[in-house]
Structures are given as structure tokens and as C-alpha cells.
Design an enzyme around this catalytic site. Structure first.
Site, PDB file in Angstrom:
ATOM      1  N   HIS A  99      -7.925   0.641  -9.307  1.00 39.03           N
ATOM      2  CA  HIS A  99      -7.789   1.021  -8.280  1.00 39.03           C
ATOM      3  C   HIS A  99      -7.907   2.183  -7.930  1.00 39.03           C
ATOM      4  CE1 HIS A  99      -6.008  -3.249  -7.701  1.00 39.03           C
ATOM      5  NE2 HIS A  99      -5.328  -3.256  -8.755  1.00 39.03           N
TER       6      HIS A  99
ATOM      7  N   LYS B 218      -1.878   3.336   7.161  1.00 37.54           N
ATOM      8  CA  LYS B 218      -2.384   3.162   6.275  1.00 37.54           C
ATOM      9  C   LYS B 218      -1.493   3.829   5.649  1.00 37.54           C
ATOM     10  CE  LYS B 218      -7.017   3.292   6.486  1.00 37.54           C
ATOM     11  NZ  LYS B 218      -7.707   2.360   5.969  1.00 37.54           N
ATOM     12  N   ARG B 219      -1.612   4.063   4.260  1.00 35.42           N
ATOM     13  CA  ARG B 219      -0.826   5.754   4.006  1.00 35.42           C
ATOM     14  C   ARG B 219      -1.100   6.093   3.751  1.00 35.42           C
ATOM     15  NH1 ARG B 219       3.590   4.275  -0.229  1.00 35.42           N
ATOM     16  NH2 ARG B 219       3.577   6.550  -0.073  1.00 35.42           N
TER      17      ARG B 219
ATOM     18  N   LYS C   6      -7.861   9.688   3.100  1.00 32.45           N
ATOM     19  CA  LYS C   6      -7.522   9.313   3.841  1.00 32.45           C
ATOM     20  C   LYS C   6      -8.377   9.549   5.304  1.00 32.45           C
ATOM     21  CE  LYS C   6      -5.435   5.307   1.391  1.00 32.45           C
ATOM     22  NZ  LYS C   6      -5.165   4.205   1.140  1.00 32.45           N
TER      23      LYS C   6
ATOM     24  N   THR D 284      -8.154  -3.265   1.887  1.00 31.65           N
ATOM     25  CA  THR D 284      -7.888  -4.394   2.247  1.00 31.65           C
ATOM     26  C   THR D 284      -7.632  -4.469   3.915  1.00 31.65           C
ATOM     27  OG1 THR D 284      -5.825  -4.246   1.984  1.00 31.65           O
ATOM     28  CG2 THR D 284      -7.384  -4.890   0.015  1.00 31.65           C
TER      29      THR D 284
ATOM     30  N   LYS E   5      -9.278  -6.870   6.890  1.00 32.01           N
ATOM     31  CA  LYS E   5      -8.707  -8.176   8.433  1.00 32.01           C
ATOM     32  C   LYS E   5      -8.788  -7.279   9.120  1.00 32.01           C
ATOM     33  CE  LYS E   5      -4.722  -7.417   4.545  1.00 32.01           C
ATOM     34  NZ  LYS E   5      -3.904  -6.297   4.290  1.00 32.01           N
TER      35      LYS E   5
HETATM   36  C1  F58 Z   1      -5.099   0.648  -4.048  1.00 33.84           C
HETATM   37  N1  F58 Z   1      -4.517   1.504  -3.478  1.00 33.84           N
HETATM   38  C2  F58 Z   1      -6.705   1.428  -3.229  1.00 33.84           C
HETATM   39  N2  F58 Z   1      -2.582   1.987  -5.164  1.00 33.84           N
HETATM   40  O1  F58 Z   1      -6.200   2.981  -2.784  1.00 33.84           O
HETATM   41  C3  F58 Z   1      -7.349   0.564  -2.470  1.00 33.84           C
HETATM   42  O2  F58 Z   1      -8.854   1.793  -1.903  1.00 33.84           O
HETATM   43  C4  F58 Z   1      -7.108  -0.763  -2.910  1.00 33.84           C
HETATM   44  O3  F58 Z   1      -8.332  -1.440  -1.863  1.00 33.84           O
HETATM   45  C5  F58 Z   1      -6.391  -1.430  -3.525  1.00 33.84           C
HETATM   46  O4  F58 Z   1      -5.590  -0.856  -4.195  1.00 33.84           O
HETATM   47  C6  F58 Z   1      -6.116  -2.931  -3.439  1.00 33.84           C
HETATM   48  O5  F58 Z   1      -7.382  -2.772  -4.957  1.00 33.84           O
HETATM   49  C7  F58 Z   1      -3.231   1.756  -4.348  1.00 33.84           C
HETATM   50  O6  F58 Z   1      -2.664   0.804  -3.289  1.00 33.84           O
HETATM   51  C8  F58 Z   1      -1.173   2.165  -5.259  1.00 33.84           C
HETATM   52  O7  F58 Z   1      -0.241   1.845  -4.710  1.00 33.84           O
HETATM   53  C9  F58 Z   1      -0.400   2.608  -6.306  1.00 33.84           C
HETATM   54  C10 F58 Z   1       0.871   2.115  -7.388  1.00 33.84           C
HETATM   55  C11 F58 Z   1       1.585   2.654  -7.688  1.00 33.84           C
HETATM   56  C12 F58 Z   1       1.484   4.380  -7.937  1.00 33.84           C
HETATM   57  C13 F58 Z   1       0.006   4.406  -8.475  1.00 33.84           C
HETATM   58  C14 F58 Z   1      -0.710   4.105  -6.950  1.00 33.84           C
END
Ligand code: F58
Length: 791
Positions: free
Chosen positions: A349, A528-529, A534, A636, A640
Site C-alpha cells: 500500500h 484524509k489523514r 497529501k 479510495t 467516493k
Molecule cells: C493507504 N495506506 C494508502 N496505510 O496511503 C492509500 O493510497 C491507499 O488507497 C490505501 O492505503 C488503500 O490501499 C494506508 O492507509 C496505513 O494506514 C498504514 C497503517 C499502519 C502503519 C503503516 C501505514
């Protein structure tokens, strides 16, 4: 088969006999619980049928291993998927309760950080909708992602307490427990190697049924909770040491106490590694127990079992499965490796180097002494089989979980077309060269039940009236809307839906936060985070520059715009926290400027979560997807928004690329450098300075921040941000600013043309059907898991 009673009878029965209240004395929570139990009964019916069918057929099962599930609320999901909405509303009306309030009373299960966790939740729903026999495995965190509050614009974190409120969705399974060991030593006797852990806890199962569309199928989300093997030290108690008496249980529960809130940096904390092994071992014990009950020979595992690793967090599944097969079942090592690889596949990811998991080898070796030996043997075997290989799974005293996952998986996938190609040329370049068929793409998707049908009932109704309800589980049918988009009267109705959604959001903001906004403004949303890549700071810089421009010419006819932000920063991520504070400070100044505030307002809504997203997305006009190209794996949220009729202003990053291809370039506001141009631009000396010199608007906006205009009395509050932007500017905010500004002015112009905008928005809806997570799941089933549907 027991007859299903009418919902009304079932709700009343549960209120009285499960909750122990009569209707006169029931509070909102009691009604929510009674309705939940009534709905749950029907989910359980579907669940048993699905389970029985899976056993009968002996079909291959899918196991999704994820440290995170960002589920949100479940009652509405159940009601919508079982098509009980009208009935539930009628029952609540009769009881003089507002269904909306009852639904909103449910705590959000926030067992995830962001996109990765939300994807897992969408996948669980789609797996059920398409009828693929599957289990999700995760951790039942007592505290999910922290609750965010703003105090004078600053983020304050509070513990999240979803489990302190009642909810109806989990079944405790005290009989399903596995021992999870840590530490200790390894010995070999008579050629058999054994691990003797020093410390053990138990993982106890809690099951949540996940029902698919129309209740045709339901799978299980099984979450593990930490328990002590001997929960109470009676001896200590008898000696009056009450703290020590309860210590074993407290210690064991620590393991599932909290979700790590860091969403992008890998911290290497011991408890995190323990959590990862806890989840993975419990899941594997459960998978093998189920397999053994039905089949004889472990060599059949890859035929019957597909295990998907959601990122590298459960990567220890490779070595643990090899350990079980080799040490406990005496399968020769290389064969054990082959069997494990036949079962396992891995989703990546992120390409951000700071997010790629690696563990300090001494910590790893102390906690998992046998696994580190097995990893070395896997590494040696892989090196032998691939003599040209140069990169090992162990280097710089670190265990590299990405390399390990790749070597132990039969398929490795990226989450958007661009991201998958970048995987092949960056982090996994060498491994891709050695195994050219292993990397595949599965572009992410979102479930249309939650992200359109449930959260946007007005739009869902308009669509169903036009093309029937087939779109709900066959989202590409939305293309049948295209002829309606040509019809001016239909477009007016589409616009009216959006307008109603915006009015509803405005009312809610007024009631909840005393924020008053005009629903006719353009609702421009970035949720988003919080992360540098970002680029929420690019968005706020543009707001500052735009504000200045309006101040200079207040007599002009500006397109009124409301900029909405939402998102949490990891507690230790100070730069991201500074960006939050800056946005809040800028909002305070801009919103109070009487000259401009009918044209521009900024709000940052606190505690962004799934439920807030469900409120905001249907009411959005514009979707901000402005990451530095090459950095966002997929996104994602972007899908939406498009689905709900908010065109994107965005870069060619992640799945934006594919969204633009689907909705059409003319319905997407593109700006910025491509991933390739980004890499070239970084090589340009003083790229940020040059960009600032070339754009007086950008220079002025940075000067305003630097001078303390938004931080009266404390001019250096944001010097960290301005210094970063004027200096290294790794994420190229300055270099992309001018083109972002241009794109935003095009948005202004386009929005002023109401009919034209409606057309663009409606075409975004009509052409987003491909972004259903049902499509994604079918892709995994055929290209990765070799699993079929039992519907
Ligand atoms: C996200 N990763 C990507 N990681 O940033 C986003 O582009 C993608 O659409 C999504 O995954 C789904 O594929 C992400 O959310 C985390 O939250 C992890 C949590 C645990 C530690 C490392 C990052």
C-alpha cells in the site's frame, strides 16, 4: 427453519427480553440495541446458510489478514443490505423515535487509521456480496483511533472508547482460544527443532457477521482479544497483593489494548511486533484447525486456502506457516516453503521509504527466536534459487518485511495501475526482475452499498428511478445514466439532490459547531489523514492567495467557496499538526473578514471518521486529491467523491489517473507534475525558490504566514512550515502551486455555469461504476486467490 417474525415484533421482543426494558422506559440506546438485535437475527440466518454451504461444497476459502478494519457503524449497513430501511423507519416512527438518531447513536468502530483499514472493511462487505467464502482476521482493539479535539486550533488526542458503549454485533467465542508465545529458546533433538516460548498469552475470538447485498451471503470478521492463560494469581491475592494478583490479565490484555495511531512511519516498537505476531499466529491456528477438520493432507493447503496479507503487517505468516509445517508436521523445509507460498499473497500500500516495515534484528530475535532462524533459511533458499540476487531479507541489522513478503507470496499486488508500475521500478525492482509474473495490479474500489446507497439516499433514489436497482451490486450499470445526463430536466433534479444534501450538511454544521455557511457556495472538500505528501498545505496556501485576490477586487463577481478540511495527524507527527493549526488559524482570520467572507470561508471539522465522511461526501462539489505525484498509492476517498458527483481537482497520482480515464479528461481538473516530472524537478537546484520567485501570489501568501498574520503575537509559529517550503520542499508544494491556482480558477468558472457543472458532476457518477470494490474483489478471486463464488 424458524419463521422470521415481522421486524416490529422482533424489536419489541428484544427490547423486553434482551434489553430488559419496556417501551415507556426505554432510552435511545435501548431502542438502538433492540433494533440491532432484530436486524442481527436476520443477519445470523444468512450467516448460517453461508457457512453450511461452504462446508458442503468443500470450496476454497479466502482469509484476509489485516491489522486494521475501519468499519464505522454497522446497524445502517445491515438494514440497508437486508432492505429493511422502510420497515425500520416505520417501526421507529410508531415508537416515536427518529431512525436517524437511533442509527447515529451507534459508536463508530474505528479499528483502523485510514485508507488501508477502510479498504479492508469495504472488502469484507464485497466478499459477502459476491458470495466468496471468506474470513477476515484482525485485532479487537479496546481503543481504536484516538478522538481528535481542537483547542485553540491545535489537535488534542483523547482515547477512543467504542467498547464502553453497548453494541450488538459481536459474538464472544470463549471456546475459540489459541496460545501465542513470545521469547524463550530453540532446541533441536533427533533432528526436530522446537521453539519453547518464555511467555504465553491466549487469543480469544470475537465474531462479527458481515452481511452482503440482499442478505444472500454473510462472512465472518473474527477479531482476537488478548487474555491471560491464568487470569488471576490467587496466591498473590491471599497475601494481600491485589495489584500483582490481577497483573497477568492486565498484561495479556495490553496486547489488544490500542491501535497504533501512526499511519505512515514505521516505529519498530516491541508491542507492535507482538500485536502482529498475535494476530497472525491466532489466524493461522484457526485456519489450520478448520482445514484439518475437513481435509487430510497439508499438501492440499494451497488448493483449499488463500491467505491475503494486507500490507506487510502480518508478514510473519510466511515463517510461522513454514514453522508449523516443518517443525510440527515434519514437512521438508523447501516443500514447506512451497506450500506456504502457494497459500500466501501480499498487497503493498505504500512506496514511502519511511513506511516500509523493517525490524531491528535483535528485538526480532529476542521475541521470535525460531522465526528469525526460519527467515534466514528462507533467505538462503531464495538466494540459492536466484543466484543473481543481491538484496537480502536481512541487512543493516534489520529484518526487511517487504522482501520477506515478496519472496513468500505467489502474487504481490499494488493498489492502482500507476502504483503497481512504480513498484516494479523502485522498491521491488530486483525481485520483479527475478519473478516477472509475480506483481499484479488490483486497483482499489469502494462498496457502493455504504458509499452511495446508504450515505446518499436522495441520489440513490434518483438513480434507481432512472435505471432500476441493478446498479447496487453491478455498479457499471451506472453508465445507463448517460442518456439522462443529456436531459435538462433530469439534470435539474440531480442538482436539487446535491443542493438538498448541502443544505442538510449546513444545518448539521450550524447545530453541531455553530458554523453558518451558505449551501449555495461551492463545497470544496479535502478529507484524509494529515500528511506532507497529501499536501493540505498546498490547499491552504491557495486559499490565502485567493483571499488576497478577493480583497483587492471585492467588487468582482467571485464564485463563493467553502473549503472544508477533515483529518487526523499521528500524535508524534509535528509537521502535520502544525498544518492543522495553520488551517485553523487561517480560517479564524479569513472567516472574520467582512470584505471577503461571502466569497470564501474555511472550516476544519474535528474528529474526521467514517461517519463524518458519510455526511460530507454526498454534500461535496469538489474533491481535493492533490498529493505529490508518485506518493499516493491509490486513494479510495477519490472514488467516493466521483461516485457521489464531486469532480476532482487532482494530480496524476494513484487511482486519480484511472478516475480521469473513466470520467473523461473534460470532467476532471488536472494540474501539476507527473511522477516522472517530480523526480526530475527534485534535481533542479533551488526549485522551491525559483517557483516562489516566479509566482508573486505564492510569494505573498508565504510572506503573510511568515509575518505572523495568522498567528498574532507569535510571528514564528509557522516558520517551520515556511522554512520547509522555501527550502527543501521535498513534496514540491511550491513547484505545483501555480498550476494548482490555475486549475482552481477553472473550477470557479465551471461552477458558475450551473448546467455545465451539473453535467460534469452527473457524468462523474455515471462513469464511476468501475470503482466498486465488488470489481476489485472479483479481480483478487480470479487473478490471485483462485477462489469462486458460491452464489
Ligand atoms: C493507504 N495506506 C494508502 N496505510 O496511503 C492509500 O493510497 C491507499 O488507497 C490505501 O492505503 C488503500 O490501499 C494506508 O492507509 C496505513 O494506514 C498504514 C497503517 C499502519 C502503519 C503503516 C501505514
Amino acid at each position: 427453519m424458524i419463521q422470521t417474525p415481522p421486524l416490529r415484533d422482533s424489536v419489541l421482543r428484544h427490547l423486553i427480553y434482551s434489553i430488559g426494558k419496556d417501551p415507556e422506559h426505554a432510552i435511545l440506546e435501548d431502542w438502538r440495541m433492540a433494533l440491532s438485535y432484530a436486524v442481527r437475527d436476520r443477519v445470523v440466518d444468512a450467516w448460517f446458510k453461508a457457512t453450511a454451504r461452504t462446508y458442503e461444497t468443500g470450496a476454497k476459502r479466502v482469509y484476509y489478514l489485516s491489522m486494521e478494519y475501519l468499519i464505522g457503524r454497522l446497524l445502517e449497513d445491515g438494514i440497508v443490505n437486508l432492505e429493511l430501511l422502510d420497515e425500520a423507519r416505520a417501526v421507529m416512527d410508531e415508537m416515536e423515535r427518529d431512525l436517524g438518531l437511533v442509527l447515529a447513536d451507534e459508536p463508530d468502530a474505528a479499528l483502523g487509521n485510514g485508507g488501508l483499514g477502510r479498504l479492508a472493511a469495504c472488502f469484507m462487505e464485497s466478499l459477502s456480496t459476491v458470495g466468496c467464502p471468506a474470513h477476515g482476521y484482525g485485532i479487537r482493539y479496546e481503543h481504536g483511533l484516538f478522538r481528535q479535539q481542537f483547542v485553540q486550533g491545535r489537535q488534542i488526542e483523547h482515547p477512543e472508547l467504542w467498547l464502553s458503549q453497548r453494541h450488538a454485533w459481536e459474538f464472544e467465542r470463549p471456546e475459540v482460544r489459541y496460545r501465542i508465545g513470545f521469547g524463550g529458546h530453540v532446541d533441536t533433538r533427533d533432528g526436530v527443532t522446537r521453539w519453547h516460548p518464555a511467555e504465553e498469552v491466549e487469543a480469544e475470538a470475537f465474531d462479527t457477521p458481515v452481511v452482503g447485498w440482499k442478505g444472500r451471503w454473510a462472512n465472518t470478521l473474527r477479531l482476537w482479544s488478548g487474555r491471560a492463560i491464568h487470569p488471576f494469581d490467587l496466591d498473590a491475592f491471599n497475601h494481600g497483593d491485589y495489584t500483582r494478583a490481577a497483573a497477568p490479565e492486565a498484561l495479556a490484555r495490553t496486547i489488544s489494548r490500542v491501535l497504533y495511531p501512526d499511519d505512515t512511519t514505521q516505529q519498530g516498537k516491541e508491542l507492535r511486533l507482538k500485536q502482529e505476531f498475535f494476530l497472525t499466529r491466532a489466524a493461522l491456528c484457526d485456519i489450520i484447525r478448520r482445514f484439518d477438520n475437513q481435509f487430510k493432507d497439508v499438501r492440499q493447503l494451497p488448493e483449499k486456502v488463500a491467505i491475503q496479507l494486507n500490507d506487510t503487517h502480518p508478514a510473519i505468516a510466511g515463517p510461522e506457516l513454514v514453522r508449523i509445517l516443518h517443525d510440527e508436521r515434519h514437512v521438508p523445509f523447501e516443500e514447506a516453503m512451497e506450500i506456504a507460498r502457494g497459500c500466501l499473497s501480499y498487497t503493498n500500500h505504500t512506496l514511502l521509504p519511511e513506511a516500509l516495515e523493517s525490524w531491528d534484528e535483535s528485538l526480532f530475535g529476542q521475541l521470535l527466536p525460531r522465526h528469525i532462524q526460519i527467515i534466514d533459511r528462507i533467505d538462503a533458499t531464495h538466494a540459492e534459487q536466484n543466484p543473481s540476487r543481491t538484496q537480502s531479507m536481512r541487512s543493516d541489522h534489520q529484518v526487511k518485511m517487504g522482501q520477506l513478503s515478496f519472496a513468500m507470496a505467489h502474487k504481490v499486488n499494488g493498489v492502482s495501475a500507476l502504483h503497481t508500475e512504480l513498484m516494479k521500478t523502485t522498491v521491488f525492482e530486483e525481485l520483479h526482475h527475478l519473478h516477472p509474473d509475480r506483481i499484479v495490479n488490483q486497483t482499489n474500489g469502494v462498496t457502493p452499498r455504504r458509499w452511495l446507497l446508504a450515505c446518499n439516499p436522495r441520489l440513490a433514489g434518483l438513480i434507481t428511478e432512472a435505471i432500476g436497482e441493478g446498479w447496487v451490486d453491478d455498479l457499471e450499470q451506472l453508465e445507463k445514466l448517460e442518456p439522462h445526463v443529456q436531459d435538462a430536466a433530469w439534470l435539474d433534479r440531480y442538482t436539487a439532490v446535491k443542493r438538498d444534501n448541502k443544505a442538510e450538511l449546513s444545518n448539521w454544521m450550524a447545530q453541531t459547531y455553530d458554523l453558518h455557511v451558505d449551501p449555495d457556495m461551492l463545497f470544496d472538500v479535502q478529507i484524509k489523514r494529515m500528511h506532507e505528501y497529501k499536501r493540505q498545505h498546498l490547499n491552504i496556501l491557495e486559499a490565502i492567495a485567493h483571499w488576497q485576490e478577493i480583497r483587492e477586487h471585492p467588487e468582482l463577481d467571485w464564485t463563493p467557496r467553502l473549503k472544508i478540511f477533515g483529518g487526523k495527524a499521528a500524535p508524534g507527527y509535528f509537521f502535520a499538526k502544525d498544518i492543522i493549526r495553520l488551517i485553523n488559524d487561517v480560517a479564524a482570520v479569513i472567516n472574520n473578514d467582512p470584505v471577503t467572507n461571502k466569497y470564501l470561508k474555511v472550516v476544519f471539522l474535528p474528529n474526521y471518521n467514517v461517519s463524518l465522511a458519510e455526511r460530507l461526501i454526498p454534500a461535496s462539489d469538489l474533491s481535493e486529491q492533490i498529493s505529490t505525484a508518485g506518493k499516493e498509492a491509490s486513494g479510495t476517498g477519490n472514488m467516493k467523491f466521483a461516485l457521489n458527483g464531486a469532480p476532482t481537482v487532482g494530480t496524476l497520482d494513484g487511482a486519480n489517473v484511472e478516475i480521469r480515464q473513466h470520467v473523461g479528461a473534460e470532467n476532471f481538473f488536472l494540474f501539476g507534475m507527473t511522477a516522472e516530472e517530480v523526480m526530475e524537478r527534485r534535481e533542479v537546484e533551488d526549485h522551491a525558490k525559483k517557483a516562489i520567485e516566479a509566482d508573486p501570489r505564492l510569494a505573498a501568501a508565504l510572506d503573510l504566514i511568515h509575518s505572523g498574520r495568522f498567528s498574532p503575537g507569535e510571528p514564528d509559529r509557522y516558520h517551520n512550515i515556511t522554512g520547509n517550503l522555501q527550502g527543501a520542499d521535498y513534496f514540491l508544494v511550491c513547484s505545483d502551486f501555480t498550476d494548482y491556482w490555475r486549475a482552481q480558477r477553472e473550477v470557479d468558472k465551471a461552477f458558475a455555469d450551473t448546467q455545465g457543472w451539473a453535467r460534469m458532476a452527473a457524468l462523474n457518477t455515471a462513469r464511476s461504476g468501475w470503482f466498486s470494490s465488488d470489481r476489485t474483489i472479483r479481480g483478487y478471486m480470479s487473478d490471485i486467490w483462485g477462489a469462486g463464488s458460491l452464489l
